[in-house]
Design a protein around this motif. Structure first.
Motif, mmCIF file in Angstrom:
data_model
loop_
_atom_site.group_PDB
_atom_site.id
_atom_site.type_symbol
_atom_site.label_atom_id
_atom_site.label_comp_id
_atom_site.label_asym_id
_atom_site.label_seq_id
_atom_site.Cartn_x
_atom_site.Cartn_y
_atom_site.Cartn_z
ATOM 1 N N TYR A 235 1.012 -1.421 0.085
ATOM 2 C CA TYR A 235 -0.114 -0.022 0.039
ATOM 3 C C TYR A 235 0.903 1.169 0.158
ATOM 4 O O TYR A 235 0.630 2.026 -0.781
ATOM 5 N N LYS A 236 1.941 1.267 0.917
ATOM 6 C CA LYS A 236 2.782 2.549 0.984
ATOM 7 C C LYS A 236 3.619 2.695 -0.586
ATOM 8 O O LYS A 236 3.889 3.692 -0.828
ATOM 9 N N ILE A 237 3.928 1.627 -1.244
ATOM 10 C CA ILE A 237 4.459 1.719 -2.395
ATOM 11 C C ILE A 237 3.667 2.689 -3.554
ATOM 12 O O ILE A 237 4.068 3.559 -4.071
ATOM 13 N N THR A 238 2.417 2.376 -3.312
ATOM 14 C CA THR A 238 1.471 3.015 -4.347
ATOM 15 C C THR A 238 1.357 4.563 -3.946
ATOM 16 O O THR A 238 1.226 5.440 -4.483
ATOM 17 N N VAL A 239 1.412 4.670 -2.539
ATOM 18 C CA VAL A 239 1.424 6.022 -2.023
ATOM 19 C C VAL A 239 2.922 6.972 -2.160
ATOM 20 O O VAL A 239 2.764 8.131 -2.953
ATOM 21 N N LYS A 240 4.010 6.150 -2.145
ATOM 22 C CA LYS A 240 5.101 6.859 -2.435
ATOM 23 C C LYS A 240 5.536 7.241 -3.990
ATOM 24 O O LYS A 240 6.067 8.105 -4.248
ATOM 25 N N THR A 241 4.763 6.427 -4.788
ATOM 26 C CA THR A 241 4.871 6.488 -6.052
ATOM 27 C C THR A 241 3.850 7.489 -6.748
ATOM 28 O O THR A 241 4.000 7.743 -8.217
ATOM 29 N N GLY B 190 7.897 1.652 -11.949
ATOM 30 C CA GLY B 190 9.450 2.303 -12.041
ATOM 31 C C GLY B 190 9.942 3.025 -10.664
ATOM 32 O O GLY B 190 10.564 3.979 -10.741
ATOM 33 N N MET B 191 9.820 2.207 -9.555
ATOM 34 C CA MET B 191 10.457 2.607 -8.562
ATOM 35 C C MET B 191 11.765 2.014 -8.324
ATOM 36 O O MET B 191 12.132 0.791 -8.719
ATOM 37 N N ILE C 218 13.845 1.557 0.992
ATOM 38 C CA ILE C 218 13.624 2.501 2.056
ATOM 39 C C ILE C 218 12.358 2.527 2.486
ATOM 40 O O ILE C 218 12.011 2.691 3.634
ATOM 41 N N THR C 219 11.315 2.326 1.561
ATOM 42 C CA THR C 219 9.924 2.106 1.916
ATOM 43 C C THR C 219 9.422 1.158 2.850
ATOM 44 O O THR C 219 8.838 0.989 3.808
#
Length: 564
Positions: A91-97, A401-402, A409-410
């Motif tokens: 879920y946090k990956i979608t927020v960070k990107t 594309g992260m 880090i995430t």
């Protein structure tokens, strides 16, 4: 040295022994609900008190008690903690990107009617977040979205807490259900089937209940077609996925089906009038005026699909891990001839560990059967659902594309953010294992069994109480799963129904748990107003609990054919 369970440890009195067994539960309730301790502090001190009691009154050897807690703590980390870490991480990956902004926009741009917004965001979108991340994210995010649209903060928080009733039992990739398999030995799939034959009745009712709360019966009837599409699509998918796939995906699949079904339906059907709150504040009107400006940023179908792709990939991996032959391979139990699966099986065997628990394995003698109880650490590294989610997050990294650096880090941030809740879970699971191995839960079960034919009605109350105390359906299931199993068996009730009732009853306690109330108030800027929100939700909690109690009683005594 062996330890034989004794269920009447105070003067051969079952009642006094039950009072001793109740002390940790009552303390935990006092620590969280009244003293308002931090969760991990309450969990650790409860575990310590339980250990003192089992050593002092139940005469359990110290080494045995400690290793029982260790076994529970390890189970709290894997598979439970591993699933929580990876699901929140995805879920946090979608927020960070930045993809979560597109997800949010795709939901909010569908309708301006407050009733339909509540269905889309509080019910469907909240359920999706519950299934994908859980851990407070559903209420926090969906309530904040509603406030941004102009909903009264207290109302928004209350609606989201109540809407979250339907998905909680299968939240965070089904962990409340899978958690019960460890202490009870009953397959998670069987519990999933039974919960999937209880909650759909609530799921189809909750959308209507929400709109009646918001606008009254007349205004709810104006949008009854949308309500039926939302609730029925969710309930049917919840039943099918829980009964034929497993406990990991019912929330995600049901929410997606409900969300898209309602969104598509609203392209062809509109309510006669656009409903808005008569008491909307000036700031809400300002937000409403600004919304069209934000909608100048439009997203293509490809952008929306890309934004939702992490959760589509997640669904694919979880589904793959649930296929029996794949499950056998990733856990090292595949015996077929397929070359690829044989290779996966070799890796699964290398990453599956089942060591005996020192000072505990076959050192506890069951007080009822007289048999030694096996105790092993079950570590299925490749076969765990958390690993499937981690693989989904790796695929997601490439889709969005992260960089590996940001990805790592995430992940570190995720672990750091939930380290204390993980400690709470380990402590609670450790306590649950101690109560099981010492016989404390059996003592309580023998007392509750005296309710006889009425126990099926009161069975969900245990889950409701557990979630109110712990704030977690997972924790409540771990606390009372063995108790439900023992009690139901003693009175002739199917234990699978009792375990399902614990989880289903627990979902109705989520909206009044101190932790959920605190999260909701913080999300909408109402810190310090927790008592107001509790008063808003408590009557709805009790009403929905009553419905689950009635459903469970009828399934036990009238509609027993519904039990798998």
């Amino acid at each position: 040295m062996t330890f034989t369970q004794n269920f009447s440890v105070v003067g051969n009195s079952l009642t006094w022994s039950a009072i001793i067994a109740l002390i940790p539960i009552l303390y935990f309730f006092w620590a969280l609900a009244i003293k308002k301790m931090k969760g991990y502090v309450a969990g650790l001190t409860t575990l310590l008190i339980a250990m003192i009691l089992v050593v002092t009154f139940y005469k359990m050897p110290v080494k045995t008690a400690v290793m029982s807690a260790v076994q529970g703590g390890v189970y709290g980390l894997t598979p439970i903690g591993w699933i929580i870490i990876t699901s929140v991480f995805l879920y946090k990956i979608t927020v960070k990107t930045g993809q979560f902004d597109i997800i949010r926009s795709s939901v909010l741009s569908i309708t301006e009617d407050r009733r339909l917004q509540a269905l889309l965001i509080a019910f469907s979108f909240g359920a999706f977040l519950e299934g994908a991340a859980g851990f407070g994210a559903p209420v926090a995010i969906s309530a904040a979205l509603l406030v941004g649209l102009g909903f009264n903060p207290l109302y928004a928080a209350g609606l989201c807490l109540i809407a979250n009733t339907a998905p909680v039992a299968f939240g965070a990739i089904g962990i409340p259900i899978t958690a019960m398999e460890g202490p009870t030995g009953i397959p998670a799939m069987e519990i999933s089937k039974m919960v999937g034959r209880q909650l759909p009745f609530l799921s189809v009712f909750i959308p209507f209940y929400l709109i009646v709360m918001m606008a009254g019966f007349k205004k709810a009837w104006e949008v009854i077609p949308a309500i039926m599409v939302s609730g029925a699509s969710f309930a049917v998918t919840q039943y099918l996925s829980s009964n034929f796939i497993g406990p990991e995906l019912p929330d995600i699949l049901s929410a997606l089906v409900s969300l898209f079904a309602l969104a598509i339906f609203l392209k062809f059907w509109k309510p006669k009038t656009i409903y808005r709150f008569s008491s909307e504040q000036e700031i809400a009107a300002t937000v409403a005026i600004n919304v069209p400006k934000k909608k100048e940023i439009t997203y293509t179908g490809g952008q929306v699909f890309k934004a939702w792709s992490p959760f589509l990939v997640l669904t694919a991996f979880i589904s793959l891990w649930g296929i029996p032959v794949i499950k056998q391979a990733v856990t090292g139990h595949y015996e077929g001839a397929n070359v690829i699966l044989k290779g996966v099986n070799a890796l699964g065997q290398a990453l599956t560990f089942m060591p005996e628990v020192p000072f505990l394995h076959e050192k506890v003698i069951d007080g009822s059967s007289g048999e030694a109880i096996a105790a092993v650490f079950k570590l299925e590294i490749l076969g765990g659902a958390g690993t499937a989610i981690l693989l989904a997050s790796i695929v997601t990294k490439y889709i969005l594309g992260m960089s590996w650096r940001d990805w790592a880090i995430t992940l570190g941030e995720t672990i750091n953010e939930i380290k204390y809740p993980l400690l709470t879970i380990c402590a609670v699971v450790g306590y649950a294992y101690i109560t099981n191995s010492s016989g404390m839960s059996t003592t309580l079960g023998m007392v509750l069994a005296k309710t006889g034919a009425l126990f099926p009605f009161f069975s969900p109350v245990l889950g409701w109480l557990g979630v109110f105390i712990t704030g977690s359906d997972t924790s409540a299931n771990l606390l009372f799963a063995k108790l439900q199993q023992v009690t139901s068996t003693s009175i002739g009730m199917d234990p699978v129904l009792a375990l399902a009732a614990n989880s289903s009853g627990g979902v109705t306690g989520k909206m009044i748990s101190p932790q959920s109330i605190a999260v909701a108030c913080a999300a909408v800027g109402l810190a310090g107003k927790e008592s107001d929100l509790l008063r808003f939700t408590v009557k709805h909690s009790l009403f929905l609990l009553l419905l689950v109690c009635i459903i469970t009683y009828l399934q036990s005594n009238v509609f027993s054919w519904m039990i798998p």
